[in-house]
Design a protein around this motif. Structure first.
Motif, short mmCIF file in Angstrom:
data_model
loop_
_atom_site.label_atom_id
_atom_site.label_comp_id
_atom_site.label_asym_id
_atom_site.label_seq_id
_atom_site.Cartn_x
_atom_site.Cartn_y
_atom_site.Cartn_z
N LEU A 147 0.86 -1.04 -0.08
CA LEU A 147 0.16 -0.09 0.01
C LEU A 147 0.98 1.25 0.02
N VAL A 148 2.04 1.28 0.77
CA VAL A 148 2.84 2.27 0.74
C VAL A 148 3.65 2.57 -0.58
N LYS A 149 3.75 1.77 -1.71
CA LYS A 149 4.58 1.87 -2.78
C LYS A 149 3.69 2.65 -3.67
N GLU A 150 4.74 3.15 -4.70
CA GLU A 150 4.07 4.05 -5.80
C GLU A 150 3.32 3.31 -6.77
N ASP A 151 3.37 2.23 -7.13
CA ASP A 151 2.64 1.47 -7.89
C ASP A 151 1.47 0.88 -7.35
N PHE A 152 0.96 1.19 -6.07
CA PHE A 152 -0.16 0.70 -5.40
C PHE A 152 -1.59 0.75 -6.39
N GLU A 153 -1.84 2.13 -6.66
CA GLU A 153 -2.91 2.52 -7.42
C GLU A 153 -3.11 1.47 -8.74
N ASP A 154 -2.13 1.39 -9.33
CA ASP A 154 -2.20 0.68 -10.77
C ASP A 154 -2.42 -0.69 -10.50
N ARG A 155 -1.77 -1.39 -9.52
CA ARG A 155 -1.77 -2.58 -9.20
C ARG A 155 -3.48 -2.81 -8.67
N PHE A 156 -3.99 -2.21 -7.98
CA PHE A 156 -5.22 -2.17 -7.18
C PHE A 156 -6.28 -2.04 -8.34
N ARG A 157 -5.91 -0.99 -9.54
CA ARG A 157 -6.75 -1.17 -10.64
C ARG A 157 -6.77 -2.51 -11.50
N GLU A 158 -5.47 -2.93 -11.59
CA GLU A 158 -5.57 -4.04 -12.53
C GLU A 158 -6.30 -5.36 -11.88
N ARG A 159 -6.02 -5.55 -10.59
CA ARG A 159 -7.00 -6.33 -9.92
C ARG A 159 -8.44 -6.37 -9.88
N LEU A 160 -8.59 -5.11 -9.64
CA LEU A 160 -10.29 -4.77 -10.02
C LEU A 160 -10.74 -5.20 -11.34
N ASP A 161 -9.94 -4.95 -12.39
CA ASP A 161 -10.33 -5.17 -13.54
C ASP A 161 -10.46 -6.75 -13.77
N ARG A 162 -9.69 -7.28 -13.24
CA ARG A 162 -9.56 -8.83 -13.26
C ARG A 162 -10.86 -9.29 -13.07
N LEU A 163 -11.07 -8.83 -11.65
CA LEU A 163 -12.32 -9.41 -10.97
C LEU A 163 -13.69 -8.96 -11.55
N LYS A 164 -13.72 -7.78 -12.15
CA LYS A 164 -14.82 -7.57 -13.11
C LYS A 164 -14.93 -8.69 -14.10
N GLY A 165 -13.91 -9.15 -14.61
CA GLY A 165 -14.20 -9.97 -15.79
C GLY A 165 -14.46 -11.46 -15.14
N ILE A 166 -13.78 -11.99 -13.97
CA ILE A 166 -14.24 -13.12 -13.54
C ILE A 166 -15.73 -12.92 -12.93
N TRP A 167 -16.15 -11.86 -12.59
CA TRP A 167 -17.71 -11.79 -11.97
C TRP A 167 -18.66 -11.43 -13.36
N GLY A 168 -18.05 -11.06 -14.40
CA GLY A 168 -19.15 -10.74 -15.70
C GLY A 168 -19.62 -9.46 -15.50
N ASP A 169 -18.63 -8.65 -15.06
CA ASP A 169 -18.84 -7.15 -15.17
C ASP A 169 -20.32 -6.73 -14.42
N PRO A 170 -20.31 -7.30 -13.02
CA PRO A 170 -21.70 -6.85 -12.48
C PRO A 170 -21.64 -5.40 -11.81
#
Ligand code: GDP
Ligand code: IMO
Ligand code: MG
Length: 420
Positions: A147-170
């Motif tokens: 969380l304290v690292k520079e790239d946290f926000e990018d990694r968080f958004r990547e994970r969220l995008d992946r989850l959207k795909g897994i759950w069929g964009d609810p």
């Protein structure tokens, strides 16, 4: 003795917050090692009531350092709110440290809890606890060191995008508002700059070596333990003694005083078997007299008599050296007090707590009856001040569990306590 733990012996809400506050007045460190904002720990002092969710109850004592251990799951928004409240209501700014390995509850975790239906099927608190521990076990979680690292926000958004795909964009994921979360992350980064993000194992072991007074404040209760509790109707962490090893990085063998907090009757919130649940007059009476409504969700707690079968199991699990018996005052006014001392399972008498929740749900408790008392006991300062039947109840619990009852709580306030 310098190291103490306070552990719930039933299904949570035993009064751990009150006992932790009481014992931490002169503590150097208070450490939370499991769970997160599913906990609701109430402290009542001269200035009124305060409910803690992430922070340990000792946060009301100035000079006591608080550590959110690596076994916890922490919601940045919730933590920042709690810190702000403490400052607004009490003018306090606790010296807070966070284990760098602790996991981050993000805004998608409570959403996943709903999508996975555990909120409705298990009766969870809806705080994203299960999904965050699930990500930890799946090795796809974020830790505070991330969380304290520079790239946290990018990694968080990547994970969220992946989850959207897994759950069929609810919609619940595609429309997720992340701004409050990212603001809180920014505030925590500031707060944790310097030496506040720590290796808990090194820090707390050194504190113990230096004979500092350390208290480990358990959350939830032993029967909600993911491994030893009434699975699947459990939380996703280890509220039992072993949780200190993994959740604070300190061996449980270093904890000298292991205090089991036992409510004088039984309560449970959420789903799952509870053999002594009373859906008649007694259960209702205990709920109203004991104010048994959840400190986190406000849900009514299920209530019933004390269950020695569960308590003997959790006493052994944790190797309690002392018992803090709470809410004894709530029992004043009962003619007689029933206590479960065994179960009948398909006609057979058993005294062991069954590992299967399906079996536990079929168990019929067998009861013994103790004498009740009429008098209110909230003003009692010594055991001798209690009516004989109340004293007998304390001695009975002590004899049955074979562990000394060192604290008897007779009211909400810090002062309404008998310390033996
Ligand atoms: P925790 O989660 O184990 O810290 O317990 P909670 O704070 O969720 O629930 C315990 C409730 O009982 C709180 O409202 C406390 O203020 C209250 N309480 C604690 N000890 C006593 C007691 O001895 N008597 C009474 N009447 N209330 C108590
Ligand atoms: P404290 O620390 C009582 C219960 C929930 C649900 C189950 C799983 O205040 O004693 P979760 O949200 O953890 O995934 O929910 O566990 N539960 C508690 N019950 N006290 C608590 O904490 C609890 N924390 C979780 O009601 O049944
Ligand atoms: Mg609680």
């Amino acid at each position: 003795m310098s190291t103490t733990t306070i552990i719930g012996s039933q299904w949570g809400d035993e009064g751990k917050g009150k006992i932790a506050d009481l014992l931490s007045e002169d503590a150097d460190w208070v450490v939370r090692f499991n769970g997160g904002p599913n906990a609701g720990h109430t402290v009542v002092d001269e200035e009124g009531e305060f409910k803690f969710h992430h922070l340990p109850s000792a946060s009301l004592h100035e000079g006591c350092k608080v550590l959110l251990g690596p076994g916890m799951v922490i919601n940045p928004v919730g933590l920042v709110e709690e810190l702000d409240q403490l400052q607004a209501k009490r003018g306090l700014k606790p010296e807070i440290f966070i284990g760098s390995r602790a996991h981050v509850i993000t805004p998608y975790h409570p959403v996943l809890e709903v999508l996975e239906k555990s909120k409705e099927e298990v009766g969870t608190t809806g705080r994203g606890i299960g999904p965050t521990y699930q990500d930890k076990a799946a090795r796809s979680g974020f830790r505070f060191m991330d969380l304290v690292k520079e790239d946290f926000e990018d990694r968080f958004r990547e994970r969220l995008d992946r989850l959207k795909g897994i759950w069929g964009d609810p919609e619940s994921l595609t429309d997720l508002d992340t701004s409050e979360f990212l603001d809180a992350v920014a505030r925590l980064r500031e707060l944790l700059s310097g030496d506040r993000l720590v290796n808990s194992s090194t820090l707390i072991n050194a504190a113990i070596d230096g004979e500092e007074k350390v208290i480990f404040e358990g959350a939830q209760g032993s029967l909600l333990d993911i491994d030893m509790g009434t699975y699947p109707f459990v939380t996703s962490s280890n509220p039992t003694i072993g949780g200190i090893g993994t959740g604070a990085g300190v061996s449980p063998t270093r904890v000298e005083r292991r205090i089991g907090v036992v409510k004088a009757y039984t309560t449970r919130v959420g789903k799952g078997p509870m053999p002594t649940e009373n859906n008649e007059e007694l259960g209702e009476w205990l709920r109203e007299k004991g104010g048994e409504y959840g400190a986190t969700t406000g849900r009514p707690r299920r209530c019933g008599p004390l269950d020695l079968v569960g308590l003997k199991f959790t006493t052994k699990l944790n190797d309690f050296t002392e018992i803090a018996l709470t809410k004894l005052d709530v029992l004043s006014g009962l003619d007689e007090i029933k206590v479960a001392n065994g179960y009948r399972l398909d006609g057979d008498k058993i005294t062991e707590f069954p590992p299967s929740s399906e079996d536990l749900a079929r168990c019929e408790p067998t009861y013994m009856t103790l004498g009740g008392w009429e008098e209110e006991v909230t003003d009692a300062k010594n055991l001798e001040d209690l009516p004989t039947a109340a004293r007998d109840y304390v001695n009975f619990v002590e004899a049955e569990l074979d562990v000394p009852v060192s604290i008897v709580s007779v009211g909400k306030k810090r002062s309404e306590t008998i310390v033996r």
